[in-house]
Each structure stands twice: as structure tokens, then as C-alpha cells.
Design an enzyme around this catalytic site. Structure first.
Site, PDB file in Angstrom:
ATOM      1  N   LYS A  10     -17.670  28.097  -8.539  1.00  0.00           N
ATOM      2  CA  LYS A  10     -19.345  27.662  -8.659  1.00  0.00           C
ATOM      3  C   LYS A  10     -19.534  28.177 -10.237  1.00  0.00           C
ATOM      4  O   LYS A  10     -19.901  29.272 -10.316  1.00  0.00           O
ATOM      5  CB  LYS A  10     -19.160  28.918  -7.475  1.00  0.00           C
ATOM      6  CG  LYS A  10     -19.362  28.757  -6.474  1.00  0.00           C
ATOM      7  CD  LYS A  10     -19.642  27.176  -5.956  1.00  0.00           C
ATOM      8  CE  LYS A  10     -21.308  26.858  -5.675  1.00  0.00           C
ATOM      9  NZ  LYS A  10     -21.767  25.383  -5.482  1.00  0.00           N
ATOM     10  N   ARG A  60     -18.443  31.881 -15.470  1.00  0.00           N
ATOM     11  CA  ARG A  60     -20.203  32.372 -14.902  1.00  0.00           C
ATOM     12  C   ARG A  60     -20.275  34.686 -14.746  1.00  0.00           C
ATOM     13  O   ARG A  60     -18.891  34.143 -14.427  1.00  0.00           O
ATOM     14  CB  ARG A  60     -20.589  31.457 -14.159  1.00  0.00           C
ATOM     15  CG  ARG A  60     -21.945  31.947 -13.726  1.00  0.00           C
ATOM     16  CD  ARG A  60     -22.054  30.511 -12.400  1.00  0.00           C
ATOM     17  NE  ARG A  60     -23.733  30.332 -12.156  1.00  0.00           N
ATOM     18  CZ  ARG A  60     -23.824  30.344 -10.743  1.00  0.00           C
ATOM     19  NH1 ARG A  60     -22.613  30.006 -10.337  1.00  0.00           N
ATOM     20  NH2 ARG A  60     -25.235  31.029 -10.872  1.00  0.00           N
ATOM     21  N   SER A  64     -23.420  32.603  -5.526  1.00  0.00           N
ATOM     22  CA  SER A  64     -23.651  31.328  -5.199  1.00  0.00           C
ATOM     23  C   SER A  64     -22.708  31.056  -4.047  1.00  0.00           C
ATOM     24  O   SER A  64     -22.834  29.309  -4.261  1.00  0.00           O
ATOM     25  CB  SER A  64     -23.300  30.638  -6.761  1.00  0.00           C
ATOM     26  OG  SER A  64     -22.696  28.908  -6.849  1.00  0.00           O
ATOM     27  N   THR A 108     -31.048  27.104  -3.549  1.00  0.00           N
ATOM     28  CA  THR A 108     -31.900  28.237  -3.994  1.00  0.00           C
ATOM     29  C   THR A 108     -30.545  29.173  -3.311  1.00  0.00           C
ATOM     30  O   THR A 108     -30.876  29.382  -2.352  1.00  0.00           O
ATOM     31  CB  THR A 108     -33.242  28.428  -3.338  1.00  0.00           C
ATOM     32  OG1 THR A 108     -34.159  27.417  -3.534  1.00  0.00           O
ATOM     33  CG2 THR A 108     -33.788  29.358  -3.536  1.00  0.00           C
TER      34      THR A 108
END
EC number: 2.8.2.-
Length: 332
Positions: free
Chosen positions: A83, A164, A172, A292
Site C-alpha cells: 500500500k 508512505r 489504506s 475511499t
């Protein structure tokens, strides 16, 4: 395996900090099987892998795989993180004519190692002299045995890690699992051992994967920092051409993948790839990307940021790169 003392001081710091976050008497190590609570990013089947390795398959970067050339073991690997943006990076680098890459995740160094190097080589696309063979399996970064196994294959293998903000990454990760298993508990329930005491559950893989400093220590026992490139998952979205320039330089390639290859998709909220000479619609990542995220209690996010901060700082020190995740949060 070499002793774990080569990075003794840093390792001690990461472990000590983690221990303070756990319930008394509980110590979790990287190899404790903590990752098994979650399915991995991809569940590539043997059938898919044998198709990837078969003649005429779309294993590489062009639409037809040539019958000439030969299958080689990869010289570069995208090893993580789940992710983080590894699929986006793989698709972008595959646009380079001197790169051939497997589309599926071989999971060789974590799940299929007993099948042997010949099996692994056979999964790879055919390459010509001068082309680079690559694959990506994001779970390698958190697999205890992976650094030693890759080092045994070829100690000069180039490694790429897309990182990230660990808080966003965890959400995520949870969102992906939720889409497959809607019955799982809420993020808030899974994130804490004890919500009242604010004890974060560092054994939950969604949280543990983001403790980058802890995992990196394992890799630095086998590979020098110069052989590992850290790509910012955030900049891969805001400045894909800039990040791809670094990737191409690291791999010793001409900078062919440039801003001409990207188009920003307002609906998805991230860049899509197009071939510069191609006037057809740009190719965006599949519907599983850009989901989302569920709304998470701001207090939980605040506690997670506090939990990750010392590890992030340690990671910046270890890599010599500031990913500005704390700064990014104070801007919100």
C-alpha cells in the site's frame, strides 16, 4: 546468518521503543508471524505465475513478448511496502524500453522459496542483452528471511522500497482488507491493545509494516544503503516524473520515462500513465486503487502519529532522507 549486532545501537533503540508500546512482558519480534493476521496485497496463484512465465505471455513491458532473448534472474527488485505505491511504480518503470518486469507478484523470497531459483527464473520475461529484469513483491520488506535469500541469489541486486506516511498506509491497508472482508472489526478496535491506556497494537500487520526503521535494520545487515533506493509514495503522486528520474538514475537507465508519460486523473486523484506517442486514453490503475478510506476517529490518528514519530525520525536518520511526514501532518 550474520549476528544482529552490526547495527546494535539502532536496533536496540527501535526494539526498546517498541517494547514501551507493548503490554508488560510482551515482546514482539519481526519474525513473530505478526503479519499473518492480514492477507498480503496480492494473492498471485501458481497458475497465474506459470502463465506469466509461458511463451507469448504479457510478462514484460510491451504488448508482445518476443521469442528471442533469454530468461534471467532479476537484477532489481521492488521489495516494498504494501500500500505504498509499488504497483504505480512498477507500471511506470515498465514503460521504459530497457526494463522487462513480471506483472504478477512472484512471492519467491517469502512463500515460494523452496521451489528453487530455476522456477523463479522461469517466471521472468525474456530479455535482451542490456535490458533489466525486475519484479515486485511488497511483502519482502517485512519478511525476516528475504534479505539473506536475495543476497544469496546476487549480492549486487538493486532494491527499491516505496514508502508512505505510515498512518495513511495503515488506513489504506485496512481499507483493502475491509473491501474483501466487510465483517472485520473497525480500524479503531484493531489498532489498540488497550484503548483507554492508548496502547497501540504493534502486532497488527497494518501497523507493524509502517515501523520502517525496524525492518530496514534487517536489510542493512546484508546490503549497503547505496544499493537501496527509497521512493516517496507521496511524491510518486504529486511529482511522478521527478521520482521516476531518481529510479531510472538508480537503475543506470536513460531518463526515458518523463512527464510526457503522465496525466493527472482528477476523478481518481492520482496520475495515470500514457505512452507519449500514443494518443489513446491513458491507462489508470484498476478500481482496487484509490479506494475511499473510512472515516477514522481523529484521536486514533493523533495517537498513531505519536506512536510512529520516533520510528520515522530513526528511519530518516538511517536513510539520510527526510520524508516530511510530520510536517505534512502539521499542515492539515
Amino acid at each position: 546468518a550474520p549476528p544482529r549486532t552490526s547495527n546494535g545501537s539502532r536496533e536496540g533503540a527501535a526494539d526498546t521503543w517498541l517494547r514501551t508500546q507493548l503490554a508488560p512482558g510482551e515482546v514482539i519480534t519481526a519474525q513473530s508471524g505478526a503479519f499473518e493476521r492480514d492477507p498480503q496485497e496480492s494473492s498471485t496463484t501458481d497458475e497465474e505465475l506459470s502463465r506469466a512465465g509461458s511463451p507469448g505471455s504479457r510478462g514484460g513491458s510491451s504488448s508482445t513478448t518476443p521469442d528471442y532473448g533469454e530468461k534471467r534472474l532479476p537484477q532489481a527488485l521492488i521489495i516494498g511496502v504494501k500500500k505504498g505505491g509499488t504497483r504505480a511504480l512498477l507500471e511506470a518503470i515498465r514503460a521504459h524500453p530497457d526494463v522487462r518486469a513480471v506483472g504478477t507478484e512472484p512471492h519467491f523470497f517469502d512463500r515460494n522459496y523452496e521451489k528453487g531459483l530455476e522456477w523463479y527464473r522461469n517466471v521472468m520475461p525474456k530479455t535482451l542483452e542490456g535490458q533489466i529484469t525486475m519484479e515486485k513483491t511488497p511483502s519482502y520488506f517485512v519478511t525476516k528471511e528475504a534479505p539473506r535469500r536475495i543476497h544469496n541469489m546476487a549480492k549486487d541486486t538493486k532494491l527499491i522500497v516505496v514508502v508512505r506516511n505510515p498512518v495513511t498506509r495503515a488506513i489504506s491497508d485496512y481499507t483493502q482488507t475491509l473491501s474483501k472482508k466487510p465483517e472485520i472489526p473497525t480500524f479503531e478496535v484493531l489498532a489498540f491493545k488497550n484503548r483507554t491506556l492508548g496502547l497501540i497494537d504493534a502486532s497488527w500487520s497494518a501497523i507493524r509494516i509502517g515501523i520502517y526503521a525496524l525492518h530496514l535494520e534487517n536489510w542493512l545487515q546484508y546490503f549497503p544503503l547505496s544499493q537501496i533506493l527509497f521512493v516517496s509514495g507521496e511524491r510518486l503522486i504529486t511529482d511522478p516524473a521527478g521520482e521516476m528520474a531518481k529510479v531510472q538514475d538508480f537503475l543506470g537507465l536513460k531518463r526515458i520515462v518523463t512527464e510526457k508519460h503522465f496525466y493527472f486523473n482528477k476523478t481518481k486523484g492520482f496520475p495515470c500513465l500514457k505512452k507519449p506517442e500514443d494518443s489513446s486514453a491513458p491507462r489508470c490503475l484498476g478500481k482496487s486503487k484509490g479506494r475511499t478510506h473510512p472515516k477514522i476517529d481523529p484521536d486514533v490518528i493523533h495517537r498513531l502519529r505519536k506512536f510512529y514519530k520516533p520510528f520515522n525520525v530513526m528511519f530518516y536518520q538511517m536513510t539520510g532522507q527526510d520524508f516530511q511526514w510530520e510536517q505534512e501532518e502539521s499542515d492539515k
